[in-house]
Scaffold this active site. Structure first.
Site, PDB file in Angstrom:
ATOM      1  N   ASP A   1      36.726 -72.572  15.571  1.00 20.09           N
ATOM      2  CA  ASP A   1      38.166 -72.481  15.331  1.00 20.09           C
ATOM      3  C   ASP A   1      38.860 -73.768  15.811  1.00 20.09           C
ATOM      4  OD1 ASP A   1      40.725 -70.823  14.859  1.00 20.09           O
ATOM      5  OD2 ASP A   1      40.937 -71.415  16.956  1.00 20.09           O
ATOM      6  N   LYS A  55      40.869 -76.737  13.507  1.00 18.14           N
ATOM      7  CA  LYS A  55      42.218 -77.217  13.815  1.00 18.14           C
ATOM      8  C   LYS A  55      42.218 -78.728  14.037  1.00 18.14           C
ATOM      9  CE  LYS A  55      43.712 -72.790  15.658  1.00 18.14           C
ATOM     10  NZ  LYS A  55      43.627 -71.890  16.815  1.00 18.14           N
TER      11      LYS A  55
END
Ligand SMILES: NC(=O)c1ccc[n+]([C@@H]2O[C@H](COP(=O)([O-])OP(=O)(O)OC[C@H]3O[C@@H](n4cnc5c(N)ncnc54)[C@H](OP(=O)(O)O)[C@@H]3O)[C@@H](O)[C@H]2O)c1
Lengths: 335, 159
Positions: free
Chosen positions: A219, A223
């Site tokens: 994750d 990003k």
């Protein structure tokens, strides 16, 4: 009224419906135009009504019946594609993040080809095809905003873009995943093992049943890719990121660090074209020493020095607020 | 390079300014200055200076200039600034290999393992290693050794 369709009606989608319901009249007053949600989809199907949907009723039906297709007296559709085909100005894409299939990429591309602006909180499509999506948007004269994908409500992308317009960003370091930061913070406070704290986080709703994307660093890496491409002008993808998660951090490791005045944090770092996600030793009291589920981004610039931005990286209303901010940009720029 | 210099100056107004001026002339930058009137030697007071200068060349010229200006240099030396980095290493054995690893890092030229804290148990070990060196480049060699082991250990570097 700006007509909006929305793919996905889970935590974030419902949050968007709530903020629009609450803020629409003040937006109309301030910007001269408000929003009307004319179509919505979830995993069971889609609905469309060119006259607009009653948001209170829509939320109630989703809550009680579990599917938007139970909404009465509207056109029922089978796919996102059919929904995107209907008349609207903006698509809000808030389906689950999927970094393997290109489903959301196709939906967004399709929206641009049918001349719709797109706002999304979904990291998947941007991680898979950042360049292609932005090019297609430009080709069709559409706006494409994705503020909510990084740092939730902190507007980290906007801040970074603002900074790079007047100073050069030399590097970025950030804590971009609330779940892993919560786990590491609790391991430090309690001097307890990873597995125990993970279970606690799951019970409190801070970690998913399958937390792998969060704790393995994926994750954060997604990003980082979005930030590197949108703020620092790189053309990176997930395979360019060196990734190490937090599952190997032991109770003893945390204890040793603590005894030396340090904490362990999962840091995403961009320096030149190097992208890395890894657990790092951070001195207590350092900018990056934030606890709980908070997110933080630290930009190092040439002229403006160090600039840090911190806030809640996730949550229904926080994310919905970032999406509403993007919708407002579209209204402002189309008037 | 950062320099520490103890200068002995006549206790007369203007002498200090006279001694400091050439530092800037040779591109130097004064970081700190202390002087004590109590320690008077031969009618001279001692001024302790810390300043940065680019390299040996301007430093030599500065020393010549001081000699010309009748400034006594009681002591002058480079302050050796060391850079430090910490690594937390974790593994699933008892960490028997850690001593070997420390040995390998200590064997590197100009690299020093200044601290080691370790917890070792049946189920695994954690070791906090502090390494210092004269410059960042040298330190990177220690980092490379640790990184080459990253398959077998979890390496947590300092920020
Ligand atoms: N939650 C946050 O705080 C947060 C923060 C930043 C970014 N995001 C991102 O925002 C997106 C949405 O997150 P969320 O928390 O709202 O997820 P969620 O609660 O799981 O909701 C996802 C929604 O998408 C629907 N859906 C699934 N597959 C679909 C498909 N093929 N077509 C149309 N709809 C489909 C689901 O349908 P059902 O209702 O039928 O299951 C559900 O309504 C994700 O990409 C997430 O990573 C979330």
């Amino acid at each position: 009224m700006m007509k909006v369709i929305m793919a996905g009606f889970g935590t974030v989608g419902q949050g968007v419906a709530k903020v629009i319901e609450e803020k629409n009249s003040s937006i109309k007053k301030r910007l001269g135009e408000g929003f009307e949600i004319v179509g919505v989809s979830d995993s069971k199907g889609a609905i469309y009504n060119p006259e607009g949907l009653n948001l209170e009723l829509l939320l109630k039906i989703k809550r009680e019946k579990g599917a938007v297709i139970s909404y009465p007296d509207v056109e029922k559709l089978k796919s996102n594609e059919e929904l995107i085909n209907r008349e609207a100005d903006v698509l809000i894409e808030v389906t689950p993040t999927d970094i393997e299939s290109g489903r959301a990429v196709d939906d967004i591309l399709y929206a641009f080809r049918s001349k719709k602006h797109v706002v999304t909180s979904n990291k998947g499509p941007l991680t898979l095809n950042f360049k292609g999506l932005n090019e297609e948007a430009a080709k069709n004269g559409c706006m494409f905003y994705y503020t909510a994908t990084v740092g939730g409500c902190t507007r980290m992308i906007d801040v970074g873009r603002g900074l790079s317009n007047g100073a050069a960003i030399i590097s970025f370091q950030g804590i971009l995943n609330g779940t892993s930061n919560y786990i590491l913070s609790r391991m430090t406070d309690e001097e307890a093992p990873y597995e125990l704290i993970l279970r606690e986080a799951q019970q409190l709703g801070y970690a998913e049943t399958d937390p792998s994307h969060d704790v393995d660093g994926i994750d954060t890496a997604c990003k980082l890719v979005i930030l590197a491409n949108s703020v620092m002008g790189l053309e990176s993808s997930l395979k360019d990121v060196k990734i190490e998660g937090i599952t190997g951090i032991s109770e003893d490791g945390v204890k040793l660090a603590k005894s030396d005045g340090k904490v362990i944090k999962l840091i995403g770092e961009i320096e030149k074209s190097r992208l890395e996600v890894s657990p790092r030793l951070v001195p207590k009291g350092h900018f990056l020493d934030i606890s709980g589920t908070l997110n933080l981004g630290l930009f190092k610039t040439d002229f403006a020095g160090d600039i840090a931005i911190m806030g809640r990286g996730a949550g229904q209303m926080e994310t919905a607020s970032a999406i509403l901010g993007d919708l407002n940009k579209i209204i402002s720029q189309t008037r | 390079m950062r320099i520490h210099a103890d200068l002995q100056l006549e206790d007369i107004p203007g002498r200090l300014v006279n001694a400091l001026a050439p530092i800037a002339d040779y591109g130097g930058n004064i970081v700190g200055i202390m002087h004590s009137r109590e320690r008077v030697v031969d009618g001279r007071i001692t001024v302790r200076l810390i300043f940065d200068v680019k390299n040996e060349k301007p430093l030599k010229m500065l020393i010549k200039e001081w000699e010309k200006k009748d400034v006594y240099i009681a002591r002058i030396e480079e302050i050796y600034r060391r850079v430090e980095k910490q690594f937390l290493v974790m593994g699933e054995d008892r960490g028997a290999k850690i001593n070997e690893l420390i040995g390998e890092i200590s064997n590197l030229d100009e690299v020093n393992v200044s601290d080691l804290k370790m917890i070792s148990r049946e189920k695994g070990y954690a070791a906090l290693i502090t390494v210092d060196a004269g410059e960042t480049k040298t330190l990177e060699r220690a980092e490379k050794i640790l990184e080459s082991l990253a398959e077998k250990i979890l390496l947590v570097k300092g920020v």
